[in-house]
Design a protein around this motif. Structure first.
Motif, short mmCIF file in Angstrom:
data_model
loop_
_atom_site.label_atom_id
_atom_site.label_comp_id
_atom_site.label_asym_id
_atom_site.label_seq_id
_atom_site.Cartn_x
_atom_site.Cartn_y
_atom_site.Cartn_z
N GLU A 150 8.28 7.24 5.76
CA GLU A 150 7.24 6.21 5.81
C GLU A 150 7.32 5.46 7.13
OE1 GLU A 150 7.25 3.58 2.46
OE2 GLU A 150 7.83 5.16 1.05
N GLY A 151 6.16 4.99 7.62
CA GLY A 151 6.12 4.21 8.84
C GLY A 151 5.06 3.14 8.76
N ASP A 152 5.07 2.20 9.74
CA ASP A 152 4.15 1.08 9.66
C ASP A 152 3.23 0.95 10.88
OD1 ASP A 152 6.00 0.28 11.52
OD2 ASP A 152 6.69 -1.49 10.42
N ASP A 153 3.24 1.94 11.80
CA ASP A 153 2.26 1.94 12.88
C ASP A 153 2.14 3.34 13.45
OD1 ASP A 153 3.78 2.28 15.51
OD2 ASP A 153 4.84 0.56 14.69
N GLY A 154 1.10 3.54 14.26
CA GLY A 154 0.80 4.87 14.76
C GLY A 154 1.86 5.46 15.67
N VAL A 192 0.84 -1.20 0.00
CA VAL A 192 0.00 0.00 0.00
C VAL A 192 0.88 1.25 0.00
CG1 VAL A 192 -1.67 1.35 1.33
CG2 VAL A 192 -1.97 -1.12 1.08
N ARG A 193 1.91 1.25 0.83
CA ARG A 193 2.81 2.41 0.87
C ARG A 193 3.49 2.62 -0.47
NH1 ARG A 193 4.81 0.05 5.63
NH2 ARG A 193 6.88 -0.10 4.69
N GLY A 230 2.33 1.78 -3.40
CA GLY A 230 1.35 2.31 -4.33
C GLY A 230 1.09 3.79 -4.10
N LEU A 231 0.95 4.19 -2.82
CA LEU A 231 0.74 5.60 -2.50
C LEU A 231 1.93 6.44 -2.92
CD1 LEU A 231 -0.86 5.24 1.04
CD2 LEU A 231 -2.03 5.99 -1.05
N ARG A 232 3.13 5.92 -2.67
CA ARG A 232 4.35 6.65 -3.04
C ARG A 232 4.41 6.86 -4.55
NH1 ARG A 232 7.53 3.58 -0.61
NH2 ARG A 232 8.17 2.24 -2.34
N MET A 233 4.05 5.84 -5.30
CA MET A 233 4.08 5.95 -6.75
C MET A 233 3.05 6.98 -7.24
SD MET A 233 3.50 2.95 -9.60
CE MET A 233 1.80 2.67 -9.04
N LEU A 234 1.87 7.00 -6.60
CA LEU A 234 0.82 7.92 -7.02
C LEU A 234 1.12 9.37 -6.66
CD1 LEU A 234 -2.37 5.91 -5.99
CD2 LEU A 234 -1.58 6.36 -8.31
N LEU A 235 1.75 9.57 -5.52
CA LEU A 235 1.88 10.92 -4.98
C LEU A 235 3.21 11.60 -5.28
CD1 LEU A 235 0.29 10.37 -1.45
CD2 LEU A 235 -0.73 11.59 -3.38
N LEU A 259 -11.21 6.72 1.37
CA LEU A 259 -11.14 5.29 1.13
C LEU A 259 -9.91 4.98 0.28
CD1 LEU A 259 -14.89 4.55 0.31
CD2 LEU A 259 -13.70 4.40 2.51
N LYS A 260 -9.36 3.77 0.47
CA LYS A 260 -8.14 3.42 -0.26
C LYS A 260 -8.37 3.23 -1.75
CE LYS A 260 -5.54 1.48 3.60
NZ LYS A 260 -4.85 0.31 4.16
N ASP A 261 -9.63 3.10 -2.17
CA ASP A 261 -9.90 2.99 -3.60
C ASP A 261 -10.23 4.35 -4.22
OD1 ASP A 261 -12.39 3.46 -2.54
OD2 ASP A 261 -13.36 1.70 -3.43
N THR A 262 -9.90 5.44 -3.51
CA THR A 262 -10.10 6.78 -4.06
C THR A 262 -9.28 6.92 -5.34
OG1 THR A 262 -10.46 7.76 -1.88
CG2 THR A 262 -9.75 9.25 -3.62
N PRO A 263 -9.85 7.42 -6.44
CA PRO A 263 -9.11 7.60 -7.69
C PRO A 263 -7.84 8.43 -7.48
CG PRO A 263 -11.45 7.94 -8.06
CD PRO A 263 -11.27 7.82 -6.58
N PRO A 264 -6.76 8.11 -8.20
CA PRO A 264 -5.48 8.80 -7.99
C PRO A 264 -5.59 10.32 -8.03
CG PRO A 264 -5.18 6.91 -9.41
CD PRO A 264 -6.64 7.02 -9.19
#
Length: 231
Positions: free
Chosen positions: A42-46, A24-25, A27-32, A113-118
């Motif tokens: 980047e991190g993996d918990d709160g 997921v990270r 994918g987000l990195r590639m999109l943004l 939502l994680k399926d929000t369009p890029p």
């Protein structure tokens, strides 16, 4: 409580990604990443998110809800309590009413939502960096439906009375600004509509935050709605 600062004109929007799924990270990195958005950490918990915000002072954190060690809502509340100027957008696969409300009450600037369009995701990050609400359309519809629902009448009446009392403490101009914020207008748009300077609007917004005791523009909108002043 003053209004958080916005990125300097021309400077990139600095973003931290927090999700326990490395795919997921990625994918987000590639999109943004690129253009006017920079992924700084980047991190993996709160709990890691708190450290990264302190270290990097990003403009926006994209925060997953369900994570080990510390979930996204708890982490968002901790960041809000710390007084950081960083805005949080909560990301999730699910959009249950309770989860949305919990995230916004914790101080999140948005809920996507994680399926929000890029394209919508990029736009939401930019809006959040400017201090504007960033909500998926389905989430916004749920919030409107929840406000209109007859359940929890006593709690809603109490909230309405509290909101009306707080709204009455605003000056007439501050009330105008609060209504404009509730309509989703930016500071520049409010300035044009009310014939004020942008700096003056920002001062009024900061005073609205302080008097209403809220952390962000989403909370202003909620208070205005509860007070029956949304129009």
């Amino acid at each position: 409580m003053s209004e958080p600062s916005t990125p300097t004109a021309g400077a990139p929007v600095r973003v931290v990604l927090v999700d326990d799924d490395p795919l997921v990270r990625a994918g987000l990195r590639m999109l943004l990443h690129g253009g006017d958005i920079e992924i700084v950490a980047e991190g993996d918990d709160g709990r890691v998110a708190q450290r990264l915000v302190e270290e990097h002072r990003p403009d926006v954190v994209l925060m997953d809800v369900r994570m080990p060690v510390m979930d996204g809502v708890t982490a968002t509340q901790r960041l809000t309590d710390s007084g950081t100027a960083t805005r949080v957008i909560v990301l999730t696969t699910f959009d249950s009413d309770d989860m949305v409300v919990s995230a916004l009450r914790a101080g999140a600037q948005g809920f996507l939502l994680k399926d929000t369009p890029p394209g919508d995701l990029v736009a939401a990050v930019r809006r959040a960096a400017r201090g504007e609400p960033a909500l998926s359309p389905s989430v916004a519809a749920q919030l409107m439906a929840r406000v209109a629902a007859p359940e929890e009448v006593d709690d809603e009446q109490a909230a309405a009375e509290e909101a009306r009392a707080a709204f009455a403490e605003l000056t007439e101009r501050e009330q105008d600004v609060a209504r404009a914020v509730a309509r989703g207008l930016s500071n520049a748009e409010i300035a044009a509509e009310l014939y004020l300077g942008v700096a003056t609007v920002k001062t009024h917004v900061g005073r609205v935050f302080n008097k209403l005791g809220v952390a962000n523009r989403v909370h202003v909108a909620r208070m205005v709605q509860d007070a029956g002043e949304a129009h």
